[in-house]
Design an enzyme around this catalytic site. Sequence first.
Site, PDB file in Angstrom:
ATOM      1  CG  HIS A 251      -5.921  -0.617   7.186  1.00  0.00           C
ATOM      2  ND1 HIS A 251      -7.062  -0.600   6.415  1.00  0.00           N
ATOM      3  CD2 HIS A 251      -4.929  -1.081   6.365  1.00  0.00           C
ATOM      4  CE1 HIS A 251      -6.766  -1.021   5.182  1.00  0.00           C
ATOM      5  NE2 HIS A 251      -5.485  -1.314   5.133  1.00  0.00           N
TER       6      HIS A 251
ATOM      7  NE  ARG B 141      -2.245   7.953   1.823  1.00  0.00           N
ATOM      8  CZ  ARG B 141      -1.237   7.738   1.006  1.00  0.00           C
ATOM      9  NH1 ARG B 141      -0.515   8.737   0.566  1.00  0.00           N
ATOM     10  NH2 ARG B 141      -0.935   6.508   0.620  1.00  0.00           N
TER      11      ARG B 141
ATOM     12  CD  GLU C 218      -2.606   8.240   7.198  1.00  0.00           C
ATOM     13  OE1 GLU C 218      -2.466   7.486   6.231  1.00  0.00           O
ATOM     14  OE2 GLU C 218      -2.576   7.861   8.375  1.00  0.00           O
TER      15      GLU C 218
ATOM     16  CG  HIS D 261      -2.876  -5.886   4.437  1.00  0.00           C
ATOM     17  ND1 HIS D 261      -2.661  -5.206   5.614  1.00  0.00           N
ATOM     18  CD2 HIS D 261      -3.497  -5.009   3.598  1.00  0.00           C
ATOM     19  CE1 HIS D 261      -3.129  -3.975   5.495  1.00  0.00           C
ATOM     20  NE2 HIS D 261      -3.643  -3.834   4.286  1.00  0.00           N
TER      21      HIS D 261
ATOM     22  CG  HIS E  77      -2.109  -2.254  10.239  1.00  0.00           C
ATOM     23  ND1 HIS E  77      -1.762  -0.955   9.970  1.00  0.00           N
ATOM     24  CD2 HIS E  77      -2.182  -2.864   9.032  1.00  0.00           C
ATOM     25  CE1 HIS E  77      -1.624  -0.784   8.654  1.00  0.00           C
ATOM     26  NE2 HIS E  77      -1.888  -1.932   8.071  1.00  0.00           N
TER      27      HIS E  77
ATOM     28  CG  ASN F 224      -5.009   3.427   8.226  1.00  0.00           C
ATOM     29  OD1 ASN F 224      -4.679   3.088   9.345  1.00  0.00           O
ATOM     30  ND2 ASN F 224      -4.212   3.283   7.189  1.00  0.00           N
TER      31      ASN F 224
ATOM     32  CE  LYS G 273      -0.360   5.879   4.496  1.00  0.00           C
ATOM     33  NZ  LYS G 273      -1.448   5.376   5.366  1.00  0.00           N
TER      34      LYS G 273
ATOM     35  CD  GLU H 150      -6.482  -2.873   1.449  1.00  0.00           C
ATOM     36  OE1 GLU H 150      -7.293  -1.965   1.736  1.00  0.00           O
ATOM     37  OE2 GLU H 150      -5.384  -3.009   2.041  1.00  0.00           O
TER      38      GLU H 150
ATOM     39  CE  LYS I 116      -3.439   4.459  -1.648  1.00  0.00           C
ATOM     40  NZ  LYS I 116      -2.766   3.269  -1.161  1.00  0.00           N
TER      41      LYS I 116
ATOM     42  NE  ARG J 263      20.473  12.592   2.885  1.00  0.00           N
ATOM     43  CZ  ARG J 263      21.738  12.903   2.685  1.00  0.00           C
ATOM     44  NH1 ARG J 263      22.165  13.229   1.477  1.00  0.00           N
ATOM     45  NH2 ARG J 263      22.568  12.904   3.686  1.00  0.00           N
TER      46      ARG J 263
HETATM   47  N1  NAD Z   1       1.650   0.862   0.512  1.00  0.00           N
HETATM   48  C1  NAD Z   1       0.338   0.782   0.606  1.00  0.00           C
HETATM   49  O1  NAD Z   1      -0.386   1.766   0.396  1.00  0.00           O
HETATM   50  C2  NAD Z   1      -0.296  -0.528   0.941  1.00  0.00           C
HETATM   51  C3  NAD Z   1      -1.675  -0.694   0.751  1.00  0.00           C
HETATM   52  C4  NAD Z   1      -2.239  -1.929   1.044  1.00  0.00           C
HETATM   53  C5  NAD Z   1      -1.428  -2.981   1.481  1.00  0.00           C
HETATM   54  N2  NAD Z   1      -0.090  -2.786   1.622  1.00  0.00           N
HETATM   55  C6  NAD Z   1       0.782  -3.899   2.004  1.00  0.00           C
HETATM   56  O2  NAD Z   1       0.749  -4.868   0.949  1.00  0.00           O
HETATM   57  C7  NAD Z   1       1.050  -6.148   1.488  1.00  0.00           C
HETATM   58  C8  NAD Z   1       0.042  -7.163   0.990  1.00  0.00           C
HETATM   59  O3  NAD Z   1       0.091  -7.206  -0.422  1.00  0.00           O
HETATM   60  P1  NAD Z   1      -0.288  -8.535  -1.243  1.00  0.00           P
HETATM   61  O4  NAD Z   1      -1.606  -9.025  -0.791  1.00  0.00           O
HETATM   62  O5  NAD Z   1      -0.054  -8.236  -2.641  1.00  0.00           O
HETATM   63  O6  NAD Z   1       0.762  -9.567  -0.658  1.00  0.00           O
HETATM   64  P2  NAD Z   1       2.069 -10.238  -1.305  1.00  0.00           P
HETATM   65  O7  NAD Z   1       2.940  -9.244  -1.929  1.00  0.00           O
HETATM   66  O8  NAD Z   1       2.637 -11.105  -0.234  1.00  0.00           O
HETATM   67  O9  NAD Z   1       1.447 -11.142  -2.469  1.00  0.00           O
HETATM   68  C9  NAD Z   1       0.593 -12.194  -2.103  1.00  0.00           C
HETATM   69  C10 NAD Z   1       1.070 -13.510  -2.740  1.00  0.00           C
HETATM   70  O10 NAD Z   1       0.729 -13.485  -4.117  1.00  0.00           O
HETATM   71  C11 NAD Z   1       1.875 -13.830  -4.906  1.00  0.00           C
HETATM   72  N3  NAD Z   1       1.696 -13.156  -6.190  1.00  0.00           N
HETATM   73  C12 NAD Z   1       1.686 -11.824  -6.433  1.00  0.00           C
HETATM   74  N4  NAD Z   1       1.356 -11.592  -7.707  1.00  0.00           N
HETATM   75  C13 NAD Z   1       1.158 -12.784  -8.294  1.00  0.00           C
HETATM   76  C14 NAD Z   1       0.753 -13.194  -9.589  1.00  0.00           C
HETATM   77  N5  NAD Z   1       0.450 -12.319 -10.545  1.00  0.00           N
HETATM   78  N6  NAD Z   1       0.647 -14.524  -9.845  1.00  0.00           N
HETATM   79  C15 NAD Z   1       0.909 -15.440  -8.858  1.00  0.00           C
HETATM   80  N7  NAD Z   1       1.255 -15.101  -7.610  1.00  0.00           N
HETATM   81  C16 NAD Z   1       1.382 -13.793  -7.333  1.00  0.00           C
HETATM   82  C17 NAD Z   1       3.051 -13.411  -4.090  1.00  0.00           C
HETATM   83  O11 NAD Z   1       4.208 -14.108  -4.451  1.00  0.00           O
HETATM   84  C18 NAD Z   1       2.570 -13.750  -2.676  1.00  0.00           C
HETATM   85  O12 NAD Z   1       2.801 -15.110  -2.412  1.00  0.00           O
HETATM   86  C19 NAD Z   1       1.023  -5.998   2.997  1.00  0.00           C
HETATM   87  O13 NAD Z   1       2.330  -5.957   3.474  1.00  0.00           O
HETATM   88  C20 NAD Z   1       0.336  -4.664   3.216  1.00  0.00           C
HETATM   89  O14 NAD Z   1       0.718  -4.044   4.398  1.00  0.00           O
HETATM   90  C21 NAD Z   1       0.486  -1.585   1.369  1.00  0.00           C
HETATM   91  O1  LIG Z   2      -2.612   4.416   1.342  1.00  0.00           O
HETATM   92  C1  LIG Z   2      -3.112   4.575   2.453  1.00  0.00           C
HETATM   93  O2  LIG Z   2      -3.112   5.671   3.023  1.00  0.00           O
HETATM   94  C2  LIG Z   2      -3.726   3.433   3.166  1.00  0.00           C
HETATM   95  O3  LIG Z   2      -4.062   3.544   4.325  1.00  0.00           O
HETATM   96  C3  LIG Z   2      -3.940   2.177   2.387  1.00  0.00           C
HETATM   97  C4  LIG Z   2      -3.943   0.916   3.238  1.00  0.00           C
HETATM   98  O4  LIG Z   2      -4.725  -0.045   2.530  1.00  0.00           O
HETATM   99  C5  LIG Z   2      -2.560   0.307   3.419  1.00  0.00           C
HETATM  100  O5  LIG Z   2      -2.659  -0.947   4.040  1.00  0.00           O
HETATM  101  C6  LIG Z   2      -1.516   1.168   4.100  1.00  0.00           C
HETATM  102  O6  LIG Z   2      -0.244   0.584   3.972  1.00  0.00           O
HETATM  103  C7  LIG Z   2      -1.759   1.343   5.563  1.00  0.00           C
HETATM  104  O7  LIG Z   2      -1.018   2.421   5.971  1.00  0.00           O
HETATM  105  P1  LIG Z   2      -0.460   2.645   7.448  1.00  0.00           P
HETATM  106  O8  LIG Z   2      -0.009   4.054   7.417  1.00  0.00           O
HETATM  107  O9  LIG Z   2      -1.581   2.401   8.401  1.00  0.00           O
HETATM  108  O10 LIG Z   2       0.633   1.673   7.641  1.00  0.00           O
HETATM  109 ZN    ZN Z   3      -4.467  -2.006   3.452  1.00  0.00          ZN
END
Ligand code: NAD
Ligand SMILES: O=C(O)C(=O)C[C@@H](O)[C@H](O)[C@H](O)COP(=O)(O)O
Ligand code: ZN
Length: 364
Positions: free
Chosen positions: A250, A243, A239, A267, A254, A247, A145, A187, A229, A123
């Site tokens: 998105h 917040r 959210e 993404h 998405h 999105n 998130k 982004e 952010k 947890r």
């Molecule tokens: N939690 C959130 O608030 C939030 C916000 C935006 C996006 N996301 C999520 O994030 C993901 C996309 O993230 P991303 O674009 O980082 O994708 P990713 O994690 O797949 O990274 C993209 C590519 O870059 C490579 N990489 C990463 N860092 C590197 C470095 N320093 N040098 C060389 N290669 C490197 C990785 O191995 C991968 O092949 C999606 O799943 C999206 O839904 C989440």
């Molecule tokens: O942090 C947030 O809130 C966002 O919406 C940031 C987005 O860039 C990100 O892709 C997030 O993961 C999307 O959230 P979701 O709740 O639509 O899955």
């Molecule tokens: Zn995003």
Amino acid sequence: MTNTLKVNLDKDSYDIIIDNQILNNAGQIIASNLNIGKKILIISDQNVYPLYGNSLKKSLEKEDYQVQSHIIEPGEKSKNNAELNKIYDLLLKSRFDRNSSIIALGGGVVGDLAGMAAATFMRGINFIQIPTSLLAQVDSSVGGKVAINHPEAKNIIGAFYQPEIVIIDINLLKTLKARDYNTGLAEVIKYGLGFNKDLFDYIENNIGEIKEIKPEVLIKLVYICCQIKSNIVNQDEKEKGVRARLNLGHTVGHAVEALTGYNEYTHGEAIAIGMVYESYLAKKLGYIKLAEINRLKKLLTSFNLPVNLPASISFKSLITKMQTDKKVKNNKIFLAIPNSLGDTIITSDWHKKYLKEIIKKAPE
Ligand SMILES: NC(=O)c1ccc[n+]([C@@H]2O[C@H](COP(=O)([O-])OP(=O)(O)OC[C@H]3O[C@@H](n4cnc5c(N)ncnc54)[C@H](O)[C@@H]3O)[C@@H](O)[C@H]2O)c1
Ligand SMILES: O=C(O)C(=O)C[C@@H](O)[C@H](O)[C@H](O)COP(=O)(O)O
Ligand SMILES: [Zn+2]
């Protein structure tokens, strides 16, 4: 000079530390800021770990942490339940306890998956973000998130679980492939379009420097995005209101990711398309102007980001998938759309036929 921002969430507050070439000091930063147990699991991927895993491990071991690593296949396909179970198996086998920690060393995929493991194992155990992609540095490592995907819907199984600290080293961006760098810029452009017109103007005026990954420019971009952010997360962690503006792009984005099996678009590419189509919808509703949409499209295109829906996605499939969005309430799809450059509003007051018309017209 180190730039530090704070996410203010009472007991769950944390620092975001932004600098150039600080990975080798990560162990010391963690030891001096956090009161955590000795066991640490680094979760990373097959691209990132060979580049940076050893430096991080060494700097943690210098502070007497006992470090293990778990390396996943890179890419969105790893953000699933099977990968999560492998992490639980390892944590159990290695007798991790509630005082132990998980460090995400990677992009948004590693961060979201590692965060899910940290949020749910016993947890909740300590979670540390060391984002390595631009997207993770400007967006996903901040705000808590964490999620995995379902084949039918993006990020649909998840939690809000804040990290203990976010350590951002912009030097790591130098090894990113161009496509992955550009996906992060989508982004960044979102933050300009939806929250800060000056940022949008700055990106337009510094395309060359941004493409060269100039450290002072990148520190500025990462700082502004994390500041926008964290200000929003401070007001609305889970959210319930404001917040949802983060999105922007998105709801369509998405849907595009899910409809193309999570492997055709990154993404950032999907949300680039999403920002354009949601902007056309906003224009029909009397908000953003055509000239501003044209600036958006030009800027996205200059970083090789797509602005058109692929022919394989029909209006019907898109709207059906949009119904699975987390912002749907009582069957109404709430959208975050640009009011004008630098401002976002949330509305459910739109008609599906508008989207149909936009897709039919195929905005050039
Ligand atoms: N939690 C959130 O608030 C939030 C916000 C935006 C996006 N996301 C999520 O994030 C993901 C996309 O993230 P991303 O674009 O980082 O994708 P990713 O994690 O797949 O990274 C993209 C590519 O870059 C490579 N990489 C990463 N860092 C590197 C470095 N320093 N040098 C060389 N290669 C490197 C990785 O191995 C991968 O092949 C999606 O799943 C999206 O839904 C989440
Ligand atoms: O942090 C947030 O809130 C966002 O919406 C940031 C987005 O860039 C990100 O892709 C997030 O993961 C999307 O959230 P979701 O709740 O639509 O899955
Ligand atoms: Zn995003």
